[in-house]
Design an enzyme around this catalytic site. Sequence first.
Site, PDB file in Angstrom:
ATOM      1  N   HIS A   1     -41.209  25.168  14.069  1.00 33.58           N
ATOM      2  CA  HIS A   1     -39.128  25.342  14.691  1.00 33.58           C
ATOM      3  C   HIS A   1     -39.900  24.784  16.093  1.00 33.58           C
ATOM      4  CE1 HIS A   1     -38.415  28.773  11.538  1.00 33.58           C
ATOM      5  NE2 HIS A   1     -37.831  27.669  10.962  1.00 33.58           N
TER       6      HIS A   1
ATOM      7  N   THR B   1     -41.270  39.087   9.961  1.00 34.98           N
ATOM      8  CA  THR B   1     -40.353  38.552   9.607  1.00 34.98           C
ATOM      9  C   THR B   1     -39.093  38.267   8.281  1.00 34.98           C
ATOM     10  OG1 THR B   1     -38.941  36.052   8.722  1.00 34.98           O
ATOM     11  CG2 THR B   1     -41.425  36.778   7.985  1.00 34.98           C
TER      12      THR B   1
HETATM   13  C1  BV8 Z   1     -33.713  23.146   7.784  1.00 33.02           C
HETATM   14  C2  BV8 Z   1     -36.092  28.071  16.500  1.00 33.02           C
HETATM   15  C3  BV8 Z   1     -32.439  21.029   6.327  1.00 33.02           C
HETATM   16  C4  BV8 Z   1     -35.208  27.676  17.826  1.00 33.02           C
HETATM   17  C5  BV8 Z   1     -34.877  28.091  14.467  1.00 33.02           C
HETATM   18  C6  BV8 Z   1     -31.576  26.428   2.135  1.00 33.02           C
HETATM   19  C7  BV8 Z   1     -32.736  25.950   2.608  1.00 33.02           C
HETATM   20  C8  BV8 Z   1     -33.347  24.534   3.175  1.00 33.02           C
HETATM   21  C9  BV8 Z   1     -32.169  24.820   4.669  1.00 33.02           C
HETATM   22  C10 BV8 Z   1     -31.578  26.380   4.412  1.00 33.02           C
HETATM   23  C11 BV8 Z   1     -30.675  26.558   3.437  1.00 33.02           C
HETATM   24  N1  BV8 Z   1     -29.535  27.918   3.424  1.00 33.02           N
HETATM   25  C12 BV8 Z   1     -29.313  27.362   5.202  1.00 33.02           C
HETATM   26  C13 BV8 Z   1     -30.090  26.760   5.499  1.00 33.02           C
HETATM   27  C14 BV8 Z   1     -29.392  26.661   6.934  1.00 33.02           C
HETATM   28  C15 BV8 Z   1     -30.529  26.780   7.778  1.00 33.02           C
HETATM   29  C16 BV8 Z   1     -30.660  28.579   7.565  1.00 33.02           C
HETATM   30  O1  BV8 Z   1     -32.055  28.666   6.584  1.00 33.02           O
HETATM   31  N2  BV8 Z   1     -30.147  28.950   7.714  1.00 33.02           N
HETATM   32  C17 BV8 Z   1     -29.810  30.985   7.854  1.00 33.02           C
HETATM   33  C18 BV8 Z   1     -29.550  31.535   8.423  1.00 33.02           C
HETATM   34  C19 BV8 Z   1     -29.301  31.026   6.525  1.00 33.02           C
HETATM   35  N3  BV8 Z   1     -31.947  26.472   8.293  1.00 33.02           N
HETATM   36  C20 BV8 Z   1     -31.712  25.176   8.746  1.00 33.02           C
HETATM   37  O2  BV8 Z   1     -31.069  24.872   9.836  1.00 33.02           O
HETATM   38  C21 BV8 Z   1     -33.131  25.335   9.097  1.00 33.02           C
HETATM   39  N4  BV8 Z   1     -33.690  23.542   8.505  1.00 33.02           N
HETATM   40  O3  BV8 Z   1     -33.529  22.977   6.819  1.00 33.02           O
HETATM   41  O4  BV8 Z   1     -33.650  21.125   7.185  1.00 33.02           O
HETATM   42  C22 BV8 Z   1     -32.724  19.712   6.949  1.00 33.02           C
HETATM   43  C23 BV8 Z   1     -32.992  18.802   5.854  1.00 33.02           C
HETATM   44  C24 BV8 Z   1     -32.488  16.834   6.294  1.00 33.02           C
HETATM   45  C25 BV8 Z   1     -31.737  16.913   6.746  1.00 33.02           C
HETATM   46  C26 BV8 Z   1     -31.414  18.111   8.217  1.00 33.02           C
HETATM   47  C27 BV8 Z   1     -31.687  19.389   7.473  1.00 33.02           C
HETATM   48  C28 BV8 Z   1     -33.687  24.992  10.178  1.00 33.02           C
HETATM   49  C29 BV8 Z   1     -34.227  26.210  10.616  1.00 33.02           C
HETATM   50  C30 BV8 Z   1     -34.611  26.127  12.126  1.00 33.02           C
HETATM   51  C31 BV8 Z   1     -33.605  27.279  13.351  1.00 33.02           C
HETATM   52  N5  BV8 Z   1     -34.777  27.604  14.618  1.00 33.02           N
HETATM   53  N6  BV8 Z   1     -35.568  28.897  16.123  1.00 33.02           N
HETATM   54  C32 BV8 Z   1     -34.181  29.275  18.435  1.00 33.02           C
HETATM   55  O5  BV8 Z   1     -35.968  29.513  18.361  1.00 33.02           O
HETATM   56  O6  BV8 Z   1     -34.170  29.402  19.415  1.00 33.02           O
HETATM   57  S1  BV8 Z   1     -35.146  29.892  13.344  1.00 33.02           S
HETATM   58  C33 BV8 Z   1     -34.770  31.716  14.054  1.00 33.02           C
HETATM   59  O7  BV8 Z   1     -35.137  32.448  13.072  1.00 33.02           O
HETATM   60  C34 BV8 Z   1     -37.276  31.453  15.041  1.00 33.02           C
HETATM   61  O8  BV8 Z   1     -37.727  30.438  14.256  1.00 33.02           O
HETATM   62  C35 BV8 Z   1     -37.645  32.390  13.490  1.00 33.02           C
HETATM   63  O9  BV8 Z   1     -38.804  32.545  14.047  1.00 33.02           O
HETATM   64  C36 BV8 Z   1     -36.520  32.192  12.803  1.00 33.02           C
HETATM   65  C37 BV8 Z   1     -36.991  33.417  11.645  1.00 33.02           C
HETATM   66  O10 BV8 Z   1     -36.630  34.296  12.467  1.00 33.02           O
HETATM   67  P1  BV8 Z   1     -37.713  36.160  12.918  1.00 33.02           P
HETATM   68  O11 BV8 Z   1     -38.807  35.748  13.023  1.00 33.02           O
HETATM   69  O12 BV8 Z   1     -37.471  36.575  10.782  1.00 33.02           O
HETATM   70  O13 BV8 Z   1     -37.350  37.255  13.173  1.00 33.02           O
HETATM   71  P2  BV8 Z   1     -36.283  38.205  12.844  1.00 33.02           P
HETATM   72  O14 BV8 Z   1     -35.844  38.670  14.381  1.00 33.02           O
HETATM   73  O15 BV8 Z   1     -34.535  37.305  12.238  1.00 33.02           O
HETATM   74  O16 BV8 Z   1     -36.694  38.359  12.175  1.00 33.02           O
HETATM   75  C38 BV8 Z   1     -37.887  39.630  12.807  1.00 33.02           C
HETATM   76  C39 BV8 Z   1     -38.453  40.627  11.946  1.00 33.02           C
HETATM   77  O17 BV8 Z   1     -39.792  41.221  12.349  1.00 33.02           O
HETATM   78  C40 BV8 Z   1     -37.908  41.903  11.384  1.00 33.02           C
HETATM   79  O18 BV8 Z   1     -38.113  41.650   9.730  1.00 33.02           O
HETATM   80  C41 BV8 Z   1     -38.566  43.197  12.174  1.00 33.02           C
HETATM   81  O19 BV8 Z   1     -38.279  44.325  10.877  1.00 33.02           O
HETATM   82  C42 BV8 Z   1     -39.840  42.794  12.228  1.00 33.02           C
HETATM   83  N7  BV8 Z   1     -40.856  43.434  12.991  1.00 33.02           N
HETATM   84  C43 BV8 Z   1     -40.410  43.774  14.779  1.00 33.02           C
HETATM   85  N8  BV8 Z   1     -40.837  44.215  15.640  1.00 33.02           N
HETATM   86  C44 BV8 Z   1     -41.663  43.885  14.398  1.00 33.02           C
HETATM   87  C45 BV8 Z   1     -41.767  43.474  12.968  1.00 33.02           C
HETATM   88  N9  BV8 Z   1     -42.652  43.840  12.009  1.00 33.02           N
HETATM   89  C46 BV8 Z   1     -43.938  43.517  12.170  1.00 33.02           C
HETATM   90  N10 BV8 Z   1     -44.304  44.523  13.673  1.00 33.02           N
HETATM   91  C47 BV8 Z   1     -43.375  44.646  14.452  1.00 33.02           C
HETATM   92  N11 BV8 Z   1     -43.836  45.263  15.499  1.00 33.02           N
END
Ligand code: BV8
Length: 242
Positions: free
Chosen positions: A119, A188
Site C-alpha cells: 500500500h 489484520t
Molecule cells: C484495488 C493506504 C483494484 C492508505 C489502504 C475485491 C477485490 C479487489 C478490490 C476490492 C474488492 N472489494 C472491494 C475492493 C475495493 C477495496 C477494498 O478492499 N475495500 C474494502 C473496504 C472492502 N480495495 C481497494 O480499493 C484496493 N485497490 O483493489 O484496486 C483496481 C484495479 C485496477 C484499477 C483500479 C483499481 C486498494 C486498497 C488499499 C487501500 N489503502 N491504506 C492509508 O493508509 O491511508 S488500506 C488500509 O487498510 C491500511 O493500509 C491497512 O493496513 C489496511 C487494512 O487494514 P488492517 O491493516 O487490517 O487494519 P485494521 O485496523 O482493519 O485491523 C487491525 C487488526 O489488528 C485487527 O484485526 C485487530 O484485532 C488486530 N490487532 C490490533 N492490535 C493487535 C492486533 N493483532 C495483534 N497484535 C496486536 N497488538
Amino acid sequence: MQEKTSEAAKLLKASRHPVFLSGAGISAESGIPTFRGEDGLWKNYRAEELATAHAFQRDPKLVWQWYNWRRQIISEKKPNAAHYGVVKLQKLIPQMPIITQNVDGFHKKAGAKNVIEMHGNIFETFCFSCRAYSDADTTTEEVQKCGVCKSGLLRPGVVWFGEALPVNAMQQISIELQKADLILVVGTSGQVYPAAGFASVVQSKGGKSIEINIEQPVNVDLGLTGKAGELLPQIVEEYMKL
Ligand code: BV8
C-alpha cells in the site's frame, strides 16, 4: 499458549516457502492507531472521505493535513517487539518475504529484508497529475505544487481505495503466493482486498495458514489469539529449539 507457539514454529520449520503478511495490528504496540479498532483511525474519519483520490481532489488540504497528522504520530514512534521478532524469524527463514499492508515503513526500520509495501509508504510523495516522485518536505501545512510539471499537487505515496496497487508489488506478491506453502498473517482485520484474499490463495493450493490477532482468528489452520509483540518473539524462541 506455548503449545500453539511451538506448533506454529513446527509448521514454519516444515514449510519450504512461507510468506508473512502484516496489517496495522503489528504496529499497534508501537502506539500507532489501527484503522478499525476501538481507537481506530476510521472511528473518527470515514475512509472514503480521506483515503481516496476523489477525497483529495475535493479537499486536498484536508487530506494532506490528515496524512501530516499520521506522519507526525509515526515519526514519534518506533518499531516494537513484533517487528523485531519478524526480523529474527526472517534470519532463520531467509526465503520468507514480508508483505505488508502498512505504510509506516516499520518493517524496514526494524531491519527486515525483502519487504513488499503493497500500500506504499506514507513518507513518500508524488505528483497527483504527472506522478513524478518528489522529495519535498512532507511536514508543510500547505499542499505543495509539483516541481516537475509545476501544476499538479503533491500527494502521499500510498495506495488509496479504488486505486490499483503498484504493478511491481503485485507481480512480486503473485510470484511469492504461487511458491508459498504457508502464510503467517499478523494483525489484520482482513477487510481490505486484495490482501484479504492472500490466505485463501495459499490454502487453495493446499498450503497452511497461521494467524496472530488479539481477536480470535477464524478459518485458519492455526490461530493464536494474543498480541503480536508477545507471540512473535515466542514463536522465534520455539523455532530455535527445533
Ligand atoms: C484495488 C493506504 C483494484 C492508505 C489502504 C475485491 C477485490 C479487489 C478490490 C476490492 C474488492 N472489494 C472491494 C475492493 C475495493 C477495496 C477494498 O478492499 N475495500 C474494502 C473496504 C472492502 N480495495 C481497494 O480499493 C484496493 N485497490 O483493489 O484496486 C483496481 C484495479 C485496477 C484499477 C483500479 C483499481 C486498494 C486498497 C488499499 C487501500 N489503502 N491504506 C492509508 O493508509 O491511508 S488500506 C488500509 O487498510 C491500511 O493500509 C491497512 O493496513 C489496511 C487494512 O487494514 P488492517 O491493516 O487490517 O487494519 P485494521 O485496523 O482493519 O485491523 C487491525 C487488526 O489488528 C485487527 O484485526 C485487530 O484485532 C488486530 N490487532 C490490533 N492490535 C493487535 C492486533 N493483532 C495483534 N497484535 C496486536 N497488538
